[in-house]
Design a protein around this motif. Structure first.
Motif, PDB file in Angstrom:
ATOM      1  N   ALA A 101       0.820  -1.217   0.000  1.00 18.30           N
ATOM      2  CA  ALA A 101       0.000   0.000   0.000  1.00 18.30           C
ATOM      3  C   ALA A 101       0.853   1.266   0.000  1.00 18.30           C
ATOM      4  N   SER A 102       2.082   1.170   0.512  1.00 16.65           N
ATOM      5  CA  SER A 102       2.972   2.336   0.566  1.00 16.65           C
ATOM      6  C   SER A 102       4.405   1.835   0.711  1.00 16.65           C
ATOM      7  N   GLY A 103       5.334   2.746   0.519  1.00 18.91           N
ATOM      8  CA  GLY A 103       6.727   2.390   0.762  1.00 18.91           C
ATOM      9  C   GLY A 103       6.931   1.979   2.210  1.00 18.91           C
ATOM     10  N   MET A 104       6.302   2.697   3.122  1.00 19.40           N
ATOM     11  CA  MET A 104       6.480   2.387   4.545  1.00 19.40           C
ATOM     12  C   MET A 104       5.928   1.001   4.882  1.00 19.40           C
ATOM     13  N   ALA A 105       4.845   0.597   4.213  1.00 19.05           N
ATOM     14  CA  ALA A 105       4.289  -0.745   4.449  1.00 19.05           C
ATOM     15  C   ALA A 105       5.284  -1.811   3.965  1.00 19.05           C
ATOM     16  N   LEU A 172      20.598   0.461   3.326  1.00 24.01           N
ATOM     17  CA  LEU A 172      21.199   1.589   2.612  1.00 24.01           C
ATOM     18  C   LEU A 172      20.143   2.361   1.810  1.00 24.01           C
ATOM     19  N   GLU A 173      20.361   3.670   1.702  1.00 21.65           N
ATOM     20  CA  GLU A 173      19.516   4.483   0.812  1.00 21.65           C
ATOM     21  C   GLU A 173      20.489   5.321  -0.007  1.00 21.65           C
ATOM     22  N   THR A 174      20.487   5.137  -1.318  1.00 24.43           N
ATOM     23  CA  THR A 174      21.449   5.878  -2.145  1.00 24.43           C
ATOM     24  C   THR A 174      20.887   6.134  -3.531  1.00 24.43           C
ATOM     25  N   ALA A 176      20.617   9.508  -1.094  1.00 26.78           N
ATOM     26  CA  ALA A 176      19.773   9.610   0.100  1.00 26.78           C
ATOM     27  C   ALA A 176      19.115  10.976   0.200  1.00 26.78           C
ATOM     28  N   ASN A 177      18.082  10.983   0.946  1.00 29.63           N
ATOM     29  CA  ASN A 177      17.125  12.043   1.125  1.00 29.63           C
ATOM     30  C   ASN A 177      17.569  13.003   2.230  1.00 29.63           C
ATOM     31  N   PRO A 178      17.666  14.285   2.069  1.00 29.02           N
ATOM     32  CA  PRO A 178      17.584  15.074   0.842  1.00 29.02           C
ATOM     33  C   PRO A 178      18.952  15.642   0.432  1.00 29.02           C
ATOM     34  N   VAL A 201      18.410  -2.190  -0.047  1.00 28.27           N
ATOM     35  CA  VAL A 201      18.727  -0.857  -0.583  1.00 28.27           C
ATOM     36  C   VAL A 201      17.442  -0.157  -1.011  1.00 28.27           C
ATOM     37  N   ASP A 202      17.247   1.063  -0.513  1.00 26.37           N
ATOM     38  CA  ASP A 202      16.147   1.914  -0.975  1.00 26.37           C
ATOM     39  C   ASP A 202      16.616   2.556  -2.285  1.00 26.37           C
ATOM     40  N   ASN A 203      15.986   2.142  -3.380  1.00 28.28           N
ATOM     41  CA  ASN A 203      16.399   2.596  -4.722  1.00 28.28           C
ATOM     42  C   ASN A 203      15.411   3.619  -5.283  1.00 28.28           C
ATOM     43  N   VAL A 221      15.753  -5.078  -2.761  1.00 26.66           N
ATOM     44  CA  VAL A 221      15.647  -3.696  -3.211  1.00 26.66           C
ATOM     45  C   VAL A 221      14.249  -3.239  -2.823  1.00 26.66           C
ATOM     46  N   PHE A 222      14.181  -1.987  -2.415  1.00 30.53           N
ATOM     47  CA  PHE A 222      12.921  -1.449  -1.920  1.00 30.53           C
ATOM     48  C   PHE A 222      12.638  -0.130  -2.642  1.00 30.53           C
ATOM     49  N   HIS A 223      11.349   0.123  -2.921  1.00 27.30           N
ATOM     50  CA  HIS A 223      10.949   1.398  -3.545  1.00 27.30           C
ATOM     51  C   HIS A 223       9.691   1.948  -2.911  1.00 27.30           C
ATOM     52  N   SER A 224       9.643   3.249  -2.785  1.00 26.11           N
ATOM     53  CA  SER A 224       8.355   3.905  -2.692  1.00 26.11           C
ATOM     54  C   SER A 224       7.932   4.053  -4.151  1.00 26.11           C
ATOM     55  N   THR A 225       6.954   3.257  -4.604  1.00 23.63           N
ATOM     56  CA  THR A 225       6.541   3.336  -6.029  1.00 23.63           C
ATOM     57  C   THR A 225       5.763   4.618  -6.310  1.00 23.63           C
ATOM     58  N   THR A 226       5.393   5.290  -5.223  1.00 24.64           N
ATOM     59  CA  THR A 226       4.742   6.601  -5.292  1.00 24.64           C
ATOM     60  C   THR A 226       5.535   7.557  -6.191  1.00 24.64           C
ATOM     61  N   LYS A 227       6.830   7.308  -6.325  1.00 21.84           N
ATOM     62  CA  LYS A 227       7.743   8.274  -6.929  1.00 21.84           C
ATOM     63  C   LYS A 227       7.976   7.978  -8.418  1.00 21.84           C
ATOM     64  N   PHE A 228       9.234   7.740  -8.835  1.00 20.28           N
ATOM     65  CA  PHE A 228       9.512   7.631 -10.270  1.00 20.28           C
ATOM     66  C   PHE A 228       8.814   6.434 -10.925  1.00 20.28           C
ATOM     67  N   ALA A 235      -0.716   7.700  -7.245  1.00 17.99           N
ATOM     68  CA  ALA A 235      -1.027   6.680  -6.228  1.00 17.99           C
ATOM     69  C   ALA A 235       0.145   6.473  -5.284  1.00 17.99           C
ATOM     70  N   ILE A 236      -0.181   6.272  -4.019  1.00 20.53           N
ATOM     71  CA  ILE A 236       0.827   5.884  -3.031  1.00 20.53           C
ATOM     72  C   ILE A 236       1.067   4.381  -3.199  1.00 20.53           C
ATOM     73  N   GLY A 237       2.301   3.942  -3.066  1.00 16.74           N
ATOM     74  CA  GLY A 237       2.575   2.502  -3.164  1.00 16.74           C
ATOM     75  C   GLY A 237       4.011   2.198  -2.790  1.00 16.74           C
ATOM     76  N   GLY A 238       4.267   0.929  -2.522  1.00 15.87           N
ATOM     77  CA  GLY A 238       5.628   0.499  -2.210  1.00 15.87           C
ATOM     78  C   GLY A 238       5.846  -0.899  -2.731  1.00 15.87           C
ATOM     79  N   SER A 356       7.040  14.905  -1.809  1.00 15.92           N
ATOM     80  CA  SER A 356       7.054  13.805  -2.773  1.00 15.92           C
ATOM     81  C   SER A 356       8.009  14.166  -3.918  1.00 15.92           C
ATOM     82  N   LEU A 357       8.143  13.247  -4.840  1.00 17.94           N
ATOM     83  CA  LEU A 357       9.131  13.398  -5.899  1.00 17.94           C
ATOM     84  C   LEU A 357       8.825  12.421  -7.025  1.00 17.94           C
ATOM     85  N   GLY A 358       9.552  12.601  -8.124  1.00 17.52           N
ATOM     86  CA  GLY A 358       9.442  11.635  -9.219  1.00 17.52           C
ATOM     87  C   GLY A 358       8.206  11.786 -10.077  1.00 17.52           C
TER      88      GLY A 358
END
Ligand SMILES: Cc1ncc(COP(=O)(O)O)c(C=O)c1O
Length: 412
Positions: A101-105, A172-174, A176-178, A201-203, A221-228, A235-238, A356-358
């Motif tokens: 449902a989200s990146g955090m989920a 890892l996040e690379t 990284a924010n911000p 890795v948060d990509n 590999v992990f994504h907040s799909t909300t972005k790019f 839509a929010i997603g992960g 947000s971004l992307g």
């Protein structure tokens, strides 16, 4: 649920994979995988129901546990994160993705699947604010601690790992924010392997179009799909993508199913459509970002620009090593500080004032009061997140319009 009935064409280009990879032909011949807005799926017989529950037969049961609209996006993302990569036997690398449902989920599923009381996570400062809060405010209550260290100092990282056997995960996040700090994936992930840590890795900032952490040995590999990946801000997603397919299918899917952070068919559909233009969008995002970074760097009102594509960025060499392009995210600071920053943001006419971004649109935000509001000021300061820092996600508008808007707002 596996559904790869048709032999897939071996695609030569990443852009073709964005459009076609992992597609599951629809049984009713719909061109696009439909929005399967159904909470449950019927069984022909009781026996079939039993077989699906026991795993003897593949098939959908209940949408918290999987849905064809999710599967389409999951297959596509797994294919993109492994595109062109080979396993140790020279065979195409395979991965399995689980949409959330989200990146955090997705992050919660990852941490809950691997961490137990007494375990430690080794990570670095300047993570996404929500990730930082999850590690600092939620998991310590479950007996899981995070150590934030400078991952640029690989011998320091190794010394920590050598001394303390309770490190269970490297996160890892690379970039990284911000601050857009980057860590050396090859160096860090080889230490994770050597000391038997699970690595993730948060990509999100790069997308698989610019960087593939599996190339350097990441387990997840992990994504907040909300972005790019979605790309349009609809839509929010992960998504959590793992190389160990049996583990993903059994243990990780089980944790996900129980926690209940599932996606929904409409958001999955939007994501699948967004993915088709990922390569095209990233090319434009990246060209624009390079022009914007050079413009900002030469502007007299700007004190500092954080963009890994600039020679002045401390991690320029790392970004060049592991990314095909340094991306579309940057942050910068005005010489006159916080007040000038507010004046600048308020004067923007085309670029949107938003977190947000992307997305296709250029977005401008203020991390100290927005994304990193929950991170204590002293800790923010150490990570380079000053009160005057402005973050920008460069969109796909014509560069001339972005530069025009930034120029007039800087002179306001
Ligand atoms: C780098 C990064 N990781 C994770 C997240 C969390 O994702 P979501 O907001 O989809 O839960 C974000 C959100 O902004 C992010 O920027």
């Amino acid at each position: 649920m596996d559904n790869p009935p048709k032999e897939e064409a071996a695609l030569l280009g990443f852009g073709s994979a964005c459009v076609h990879a992992g597609h599951i032909p629809d049984p009713l011949y719909a061109h696009l995988t439909p929005i399967y807005a159904s909470s449950t799926f019927v069984f022909d017989t009781t026996e079939q129901g039993m077989n699906r529950f026991s795993g003897k037969e593949e098939g959908y049961i209940y949408s918290r546990w999987g849905n064809p609209s999710f599967r389409e996006a999951e297959n596509r993302i797994a294919a993109l994160e492994t595109f062109g990569l080979k396993d140790e036997n020279g065979k195409p690398l395979k991965a399995r993705a689980i949409l959330h449902a989200s990146g955090m989920a997705a992050l919660t599923t990852l941490f809950m699947s691997h961490l137990r009381s007494g375990d430690k996570v080794l990570t670095h400062p300047s993570l996404y604010g929500g990730t930082d809060e999850l590690l600092q405010k939620i998991f310590p209550a479950l007996g899981v601690e995070a150590t934030f260290t400078d991952m640029h100092d690989l011998s320091g990282v190794e010394a920590l790992l050598r001394q303390d056997a309770s490190f269970r995960m490297m996160y890892l996040e690379t970039p990284a924010n911000p601050t857009l700090r980057c860590v050396d994936l090859e160096g860090c992930l080889s230490l994770a392997k050597k000391y038997h840590l699970v690595s993730a890795v948060d990509n999100t900032f790069a997308s698989p179009c610019l960087q593939q952490p599996f190339r350097y040995g990441a387990d997840y590999v992990f994504h907040s799909t909300t972005k790019f990946l979605n790309g349009h801000g609809t839509a929010i997603g992960g998504v959590l993508i793992g190389l160990d397919e049996p583990l993903m299918k059994d243990k990780i899917a089980k944790v996900h199913n129980i926690l209940g952070g599932n996606s929904n068919p409409f958001d999955a559909y939007l994501l699948t459509q967004g993915l088709k233009t990922l390569e095209l969008r990233m090319a434009r995002h990246c060209d624009n970002a390079m022009r914007v970074a050079r413009f900002l760097e030469s502007h007299p009102s700007i004190a500092r620009v954080n963009y890994p594509g600039l020679e002045s960025h401390p991690d320029h060499a790392i970004a060049l090593k592991q990314m095909s392009h340094p991306g579309a995210m940057m942050s910068f600071e005005l010489k006159e500080g916080m007040e000038a920053g507010k004046r600048f943001i308020d004067a923007l006419k085309m670029c949107a004032r938003a977190v947000s971004l992307g997305t296709c649109d250029t977005l401008v935000s203020h991390p100290a009061s927005m994304t990193h509001y929950g991170v204590p000021k002293a800790q923010r300061g150490k990570s380079g997140i000053t009160d005057g820092l402005i973050r920008m996600s460069v969109g796909i508008e014509n560069a001339e319009d972005i530069l025009e808007d930034l120029g007039q707002a800087l002179n306001a």
